[in-house]
Every structure is written in structure tokens, then in C-alpha cells.
Design a protein around this motif. Structure first.
Motif, PDB file in Angstrom:
ATOM      1  N   SER A   1      51.399  41.444  43.277  1.00 52.16           N
ATOM      2  CA  SER A   1      51.122  40.859  41.961  1.00 52.16           C
ATOM      3  C   SER A   1      51.357  41.913  40.882  1.00 52.16           C
ATOM      4  O   SER A   1      51.609  43.069  41.178  1.00 52.16           O
ATOM      5  N   ARG A   2      51.226  41.477  39.630  1.00 47.99           N
ATOM      6  CA  ARG A   2      51.524  42.427  38.556  1.00 47.99           C
ATOM      7  C   ARG A   2      50.363  43.390  38.313  1.00 47.99           C
ATOM      8  O   ARG A   2      49.195  43.073  38.580  1.00 47.99           O
ATOM      9  N   VAL A   3      50.708  44.548  37.811  1.00 47.80           N
ATOM     10  CA  VAL A   3      49.718  45.565  37.477  1.00 47.80           C
ATOM     11  C   VAL A   3      49.029  45.159  36.170  1.00 47.80           C
ATOM     12  O   VAL A   3      49.692  44.848  35.192  1.00 47.80           O
ATOM     13  N   LEU A   4      47.692  45.120  36.197  1.00 43.91           N
ATOM     14  CA  LEU A   4      46.928  44.733  35.010  1.00 43.91           C
ATOM     15  C   LEU A   4      46.478  45.919  34.178  1.00 43.91           C
ATOM     16  O   LEU A   4      46.365  45.826  32.975  1.00 43.91           O
ATOM     17  N   ARG A   5      46.156  47.038  34.834  1.00 43.04           N
ATOM     18  CA  ARG A   5      45.737  48.208  34.068  1.00 43.04           C
ATOM     19  C   ARG A   5      45.971  49.487  34.873  1.00 43.04           C
ATOM     20  O   ARG A   5      45.965  49.480  36.094  1.00 43.04           O
ATOM     21  N   VAL A   6      46.188  50.551  34.109  1.00 38.19           N
ATOM     22  CA  VAL A   6      46.320  51.893  34.660  1.00 38.19           C
ATOM     23  C   VAL A   6      45.351  52.764  33.878  1.00 38.19           C
ATOM     24  O   VAL A   6      45.265  52.674  32.658  1.00 38.19           O
TER      25      VAL A   6
ATOM     26  N   PHE B   1      44.734  59.041  38.780  1.00 46.97           N
ATOM     27  CA  PHE B   1      45.241  57.818  38.158  1.00 46.97           C
ATOM     28  C   PHE B   1      44.897  56.644  39.058  1.00 46.97           C
ATOM     29  O   PHE B   1      45.000  56.748  40.291  1.00 46.97           O
ATOM     30  N   ALA B   2      44.492  55.530  38.463  1.00 46.94           N
ATOM     31  CA  ALA B   2      44.181  54.318  39.216  1.00 46.94           C
ATOM     32  C   ALA B   2      44.908  53.138  38.583  1.00 46.94           C
ATOM     33  O   ALA B   2      44.925  52.995  37.365  1.00 46.94           O
ATOM     34  N   ALA B   3      45.526  52.319  39.436  1.00 51.47           N
ATOM     35  CA  ALA B   3      46.195  51.101  38.982  1.00 51.47           C
ATOM     36  C   ALA B   3      45.502  49.910  39.620  1.00 51.47           C
ATOM     37  O   ALA B   3      45.229  49.915  40.822  1.00 51.47           O
ATOM     38  N   THR B   4      45.218  48.884  38.810  1.00 52.30           N
ATOM     39  CA  THR B   4      44.537  47.684  39.297  1.00 52.30           C
ATOM     40  C   THR B   4      45.444  46.480  39.072  1.00 52.30           C
ATOM     41  O   THR B   4      46.029  46.325  38.004  1.00 52.30           O
ATOM     42  N   ASP B   5      45.550  45.617  40.110  1.00 50.15           N
ATOM     43  CA  ASP B   5      46.417  44.436  40.012  1.00 50.15           C
ATOM     44  C   ASP B   5      45.607  43.190  39.657  1.00 50.15           C
ATOM     45  O   ASP B   5      44.393  43.253  39.452  1.00 50.15           O
ATOM     46  N   GLU B   6      46.301  42.060  39.573  1.00 47.41           N
ATOM     47  CA  GLU B   6      45.663  40.790  39.197  1.00 47.41           C
ATOM     48  C   GLU B   6      44.544  40.378  40.146  1.00 47.41           C
ATOM     49  O   GLU B   6      43.650  39.632  39.762  1.00 47.41           O
ATOM     50  N   ASN B   7      44.595  40.830  41.393  1.00 45.67           N
ATOM     51  CA  ASN B   7      43.578  40.471  42.381  1.00 45.67           C
ATOM     52  C   ASN B   7      42.456  41.504  42.469  1.00 45.67           C
ATOM     53  O   ASN B   7      41.667  41.493  43.399  1.00 45.67           O
ATOM     54  N   GLU B   8      42.410  42.421  41.481  1.00 48.54           N
ATOM     55  CA  GLU B   8      41.396  43.485  41.411  1.00 48.54           C
ATOM     56  C   GLU B   8      41.532  44.500  42.551  1.00 48.54           C
ATOM     57  O   GLU B   8      40.567  45.196  42.882  1.00 48.54           O
ATOM     58  N   ASN B   9      42.720  44.580  43.168  1.00 45.07           N
ATOM     59  CA  ASN B   9      42.986  45.645  44.131  1.00 45.07           C
ATOM     60  C   ASN B   9      43.366  46.890  43.354  1.00 45.07           C
ATOM     61  O   ASN B   9      44.109  46.816  42.377  1.00 45.07           O
ATOM     62  N   THR B  10      42.846  48.041  43.790  1.00 47.95           N
ATOM     63  CA  THR B  10      43.112  49.293  43.081  1.00 47.95           C
ATOM     64  C   THR B  10      43.751  50.295  44.024  1.00 47.95           C
ATOM     65  O   THR B  10      43.313  50.467  45.160  1.00 47.95           O
TER      66      THR B  10
END
Length: 95
Positions: free
Chosen positions: A26-31, A73-82
């Protein structure tokens, strides 16, 4: 996850940290970034929009003191996976 983390020193003593946030499903929501276990701060993608599963990003630090600095650095996707990645920056003391 976080891939291709690199640091380059600017003339003013700041550092430009770059990398890529990527998610397979899924798409990345935040970094976000945390320096030396401090508070999390937002990191912005190079193109200005978090709208795809792969997002190159850049983060410019303030001037760093001599010593070791740990950036997570942490990236979180639409499913709240980090996913996360760590970059250690060593700053030499001025002679």
C-alpha cells in the motif's frame, strides 16, 4: 521499509539525509525521524506528496555538534504497518 539511507555534509555544518520509504502492498502515509532517541519529526518526500508505495525523501539537520548522532527513520503505510531504518552520522571535532 526504509532503504538507501545516506548522509552528506553541507558547508554550514548541517547534514542532508536521504533515503527511500517503500511498502510492498500500500502507499506510504508518513515518514518520521528521531535523532538520538528524541521526539519524532515529520520528513517530507522529495516530490512533496505522500501518494505512492515508494517515496524518496530528504531531511536536513540543524548544525550537528562533534560526536555520534543516531537518526532513526520510520515509514508507516495505509494499514499502520511501520518499517524503520537507522543512520549513524559521525561528526569530527574541528581542529
Amino acid at each position: 521499509g526504509i532503504l538507501d539511507l545516506r548522509a552528506s555534509r553541507n558547508r554550514d555544518g548541517t547534514f542532508e539525509l536521504t533515503g527511500t520509504a517503500r511498502d510492498e502492498h500500500s502507499r506510504v502515509l508518513r515518514v518520521e525521524v528521531s535523532r538520538n532517541a528524541g521526539d519524532w519529526e515529520p520528513v517530507f518526500p522529495v516530490d512533496g506528496m505522500l501518494d505512492s508505495p515508494e517515496e524518496p525523501f530528504r531531511y536536513v539537520t540543524e548544525e550537528l555538534d562533534a560526536g555520534e548522532h543516531v537518526f532513526v527513520f520510520a515509514a508507516t503505510d495505509e494499514n499502520e504497518n511501520t518499517g524503520s531504518g537507522k543512520l549513524v552520522v559521525h561528526v569530527d571535532a574541528e581542529p
